[in-house]
Design a protein around this motif. Structure first.
Motif, short mmCIF file in Angstrom:
data_model
loop_
_atom_site.label_atom_id
_atom_site.label_comp_id
_atom_site.label_asym_id
_atom_site.label_seq_id
_atom_site.Cartn_x
_atom_site.Cartn_y
_atom_site.Cartn_z
N GLU A 126 3.95 11.12 -5.35
CA GLU A 126 2.64 10.68 -5.81
C GLU A 126 2.31 9.25 -5.39
O GLU A 126 1.28 8.72 -5.80
CB GLU A 126 2.55 10.81 -7.33
CG GLU A 126 2.58 12.24 -7.79
CD GLU A 126 2.31 12.42 -9.27
OE1 GLU A 126 2.19 11.40 -9.99
OE2 GLU A 126 2.23 13.57 -9.71
N ASP A 157 -1.14 8.59 -4.18
CA ASP A 157 -2.22 8.62 -5.17
C ASP A 157 -2.14 7.47 -6.16
O ASP A 157 -2.96 7.37 -7.08
CB ASP A 157 -2.17 9.94 -5.97
CG ASP A 157 -2.31 11.15 -5.07
OD1 ASP A 157 -3.08 11.08 -4.10
OD2 ASP A 157 -1.65 12.17 -5.35
N ALA A 158 -1.13 6.61 -6.03
CA ALA A 158 -0.90 5.54 -7.01
C ALA A 158 -1.95 4.45 -6.89
O ALA A 158 -2.31 4.02 -5.80
CB ALA A 158 0.49 4.95 -6.81
N THR A 160 -0.62 7.23 -11.70
CA THR A 160 -0.73 8.41 -10.85
C THR A 160 -1.10 9.56 -11.78
O THR A 160 -1.15 9.37 -13.00
CB THR A 160 0.60 8.73 -10.13
OG1 THR A 160 1.54 9.22 -11.08
CG2 THR A 160 1.17 7.53 -9.40
N ALA A 216 1.32 1.51 -4.01
CA ALA A 216 0.22 1.38 -4.96
C ALA A 216 -0.64 0.17 -4.64
O ALA A 216 -1.87 0.20 -4.76
CB ALA A 216 0.75 1.29 -6.39
#
Length: 147
Positions: free
Chosen positions: A85, A88-89, A103, A142
């Protein structure tokens, strides 16, 4: 841990007691529908454990081993989720110098001065983790995603 041979000998010598205890347990589970049912089940289980010669130390060692293994497996799974993930962070910089990364399944909070982060999965705290390579990569990804 307990030797398998010890269990086999115990079962050979005490099979009748075990069968009677199981029959009583099934009768209790079928006829009694209250807290008393579970109290009786615990008493019978305790009797069998005491009668078999298993010590509290053996039980605590077994519980400790299972707990350690479960924690290790859980942490590895969360690290895999971090890897999957990371794309998507999203990182949010807080005014107090801390950051929060979210996330779909994780929330990681920490500060840039600390070598530890707090990890939460689906609203359940997984504790404070030392920042390792995977966590550091997750934080960097991120940061890239949030620019």
């Amino acid at each position: 841990m307990m030797d398998v041979q010890v269990w086999i000998e115990f079962l050979k010598e005490n099979w009748l007691v075990i069968v009677v205890a199981l029959v009583v347990l099934f009768l209790i589970l079928n006829f009694v529908k209250t807290v008393v049912k579970w109290a009786l089940v615990l008493v019978i289980a305790a009797f069998i454990i005491i009668y078999s010669g298993i010590s509290v130390k053996d039980l605590s060692e077994a519980v400790s081993t299972v707990t350690d293994q479960a924690a290790s497996i859980g942490k590895n799974e969360v690290l895999n989720v971090m890897k999957n993930e990371a794309k998507d962070a999203k990182l949010t910089q807080n005014s107090d110098g801390t950051f929060t990364i979210t996330t779909p399944n994780l929330e990681v909070t920490g500060s840039k001065d600390s070598d530890k982060v707090k990890v939460t999965s689906h609203g359940i705290s997984l504790g404070e983790w030392k920042v390792n390579d995977t966590v550091e990569t997750f934080i960097q990804e991120a940061k890239k995603n949030s620019k």
